[in-house]
Enzyme design. Structure first.
Site, PDB file in Angstrom:
ATOM      1  N   GLY A  99       3.761   6.426  -0.284  1.00  0.00           N
ATOM      2  CA  GLY A  99       4.359   5.958  -1.536  1.00  0.00           C
ATOM      3  C   GLY A  99       4.643   4.479  -1.409  1.00  0.00           C
TER       4      GLY A  99
ATOM      5  CB  SER B  31      -0.889   0.011   1.245  1.00  0.00           C
ATOM      6  OG  SER B  31      -1.521   1.270   1.372  1.00  0.00           O
ATOM      7  CG  HIS B  32       0.455   4.695  -2.586  1.00  0.00           C
ATOM      8  ND1 HIS B  32       0.081   3.624  -3.366  1.00  0.00           N
ATOM      9  CD2 HIS B  32       1.047   5.577  -3.428  1.00  0.00           C
ATOM     10  CE1 HIS B  32       0.417   3.870  -4.614  1.00  0.00           C
ATOM     11  NE2 HIS B  32       1.003   5.036  -4.679  1.00  0.00           N
ATOM     12  CB  SER B  33      -1.034   4.451   3.727  1.00  0.00           C
ATOM     13  OG  SER B  33      -1.232   4.316   5.116  1.00  0.00           O
TER      14      SER B  33
END
Lengths: 208, 259
Positions: free
Chosen positions: B43, B9-11
């Site tokens: 990111g 995940s981006h988080s």
């Protein structure tokens, strides 16, 4: 003979300088049609490349490009990370363990880089992405490679990439974050095409 | 040994939280979160994804779940870098629902391909399921009664299609096994029962529908909105059809282990 690892390291060093110098310009381009992080991300990514090159000096051009791929993919964060990472990885793989890169190998490596970007990002020519800089660059490099002069290949690629980046100005984006803007994306240069042209200009500068 | 799962995940918080949630339903499955960049920003990080893949290696294969676009690209890049021999599959699925369904399937002992399919089935019904299960006439689902009905037993008629007329070969496929089971738990069909049913069925070699939705689709099952007292009509075809219906029967009768 041909280009050696010193060229590759100089290319990456000049690329890092170009990203630092154009950081604000890339941020502004990206602010218009994206999320204004491209300049910062590319600057940080190439600084990480310089760190890796210093920590672990590569022995071949191919090794230098693979190390660059890893650093960019780990540090850039946005979509540019995997796209440039894949480009450098494919180019490095294409060069293999060779100590020297001739004009034909160079043109082939640029083609492999472009193919990697297309495979990863699924963009086509005219979508207003970095592909619009890379595809003309690859075509110009292939045409120039016939004469066997590596510098001529790189200059041809850099000029074509710059023209390709400028030609993204009127396009309506069909891929990437800018595509959310639809018609409003026209009238702005694609930041990825702009940074691609800077990187390819650095490759020529390193061979001069 | 089970299939293991990597969550990109981006988080960091999303990846960790999704794993925390899914672990409630699949305590024995190794799930490795790879969220955020290596310096703690939003990111995705190739390094993080690659070390997660390394941690997850050594099981019966790995299924990777991702969130937004560049997470997919980072995961694909990691696979290209790793060139590993173990089976690593990217699932195209919503990260939370897909992870829960995948984890439950892995907990049930599903193969790496079945775990991927369980995740992707959460895209909603109809999922990209193979072949002939799409054409079951809707009216067939109103059959009442209880218990297992072996193939060929009398079913509610559907005159307009004629599929159930005695002595006439059906135009649409008749399930090998079917059954009707009344929900006895207070909460009925909510997330956890749906995950249990979907996960277990994904591990079996059978095409199963529950009241017309894909039995391997957790979100499909949840859209049924079946409360306590509702009857689940289960139809199954394929080598594991009998096991599939018995599996649902067992879960429903036990109230999914709930009050």
């Amino acid at each position: 003979m041909g280009l050696d690892v010193n060229w590759a390291v100089k290319w990456l060093t000049l690329s890092a300088q170009a990203m630092a110098e154009h950081r604000v310009w890339l941020i502004e381009l990206d602010r218009a049609i994206g999320d204004s992080d491209h300049g910062e991300n590319m600057d940080r990514g190439f600084q990480a490349v310089l760190d890796k090159l210093a920590e672990n000096p590569p022995e071949t051009p191919g090794a230098a490009l693979k190390l660059t791929a890893m650093a960019l993919m780990s540090k850039v964060g946005g979509a540019a990370g995997p796209l440039y990472g894949t480009a450098f990885l494919r180019a490095g793989t294409a060069l293999g363990d060779a100590a020297y890169v001739d004009a034909a190998a160079l043109a082939a490596a640029l083609g492999a880089a472009r193919d990697g970007i297309v495979a990863r990002g699924k963009a086509e020519s005219g979508d207003k992405t970095m592909v619009d800089a890379w595809t003309p660059a690859v075509e110009a490099a292939a045409a120039a490679a016939a004469d066997g002069d590596t510098l001529a290949v790189l200059i041809a690629a850099a000029e074509a990439a710059e023209a390709g980046a400028v030609a993204t100005d009127p396009l309506v984006a069909r891929k990437g974050r800018a595509s959310y803007l639809g018609e409003r994306s026209a009238g702005h240069r694609d930041p990825g095409a702009a940074s691609s042209a800077l990187i390819l200009r650095a490759a020529a500068g390193a061979a001069a | 040994m089970t299939v293991r799962i990597v969550v990109v995940s981006h988080s960091e918080k999303i990846a960790d939280g999704a794993v925390e949630l899914a672990a409630q339903m699949a305590p024995d499955v190794m799930m490795v979160p790879a969220g955020g960049t290596s310096d703690g920003r939003i990111g995705t990080s190739l390094e993080k994804v690659m070390s997660a893949l390394e941690l997850a290696a050594g099981g019966d294969g790995v299924v990777v779940l991702t969130d937004l676009g560049s997470a997919v690209m980072t995961a694909e890049s990691a696979l290209e870098f790793a060139e590993g021999s173990a089976t690593v599959l990217l699932a195209d699925a919503p990260i939370v629902e897909g992870l829960v369904a995948a984890a439950v399937a892995a907990q049930g002992g599903a193969s790496v391909h079945a775990v991927k399919r369980a995740a992707e089935a959460t895209h909603g019904y109809p999922a990209s399921r193979p072949k002939d299960e799409q054409h079951v006439p809707p009216a067939a689902h109103v059959a009442a009664g209880s218990g297992l009905h072996p193939a060929g037993a009398a079913r509610a008629g559907t005159p307009q299609t004629g599929t159930a007329q005695p002595g006439v070969p059906p135009a649409a496929p008749v399930p090998d096994v079917s059954g009707d089971f009344e929900l006895v738990n207070l909460a009925g069909m909510h997330a956890r029962p749906a995950a249990k049913i979907a996960g277990g069925l994904a591990a079996l070699d059978a095409e199963v529908t529950v009241n017309g939705v894909d039995g391997a689709s957790m979100t499909g099952l949840m859209t049924l909105g079946a409360g306590k007292g509702s009857v689940l009509h289960v139809e199954a075809s394929g080598p594991d059809a009998e096991r599939a219906v018995a599996y649902v029967a067992g879960l429903v009768k036990a109230g999914f282990g709930e009050p």
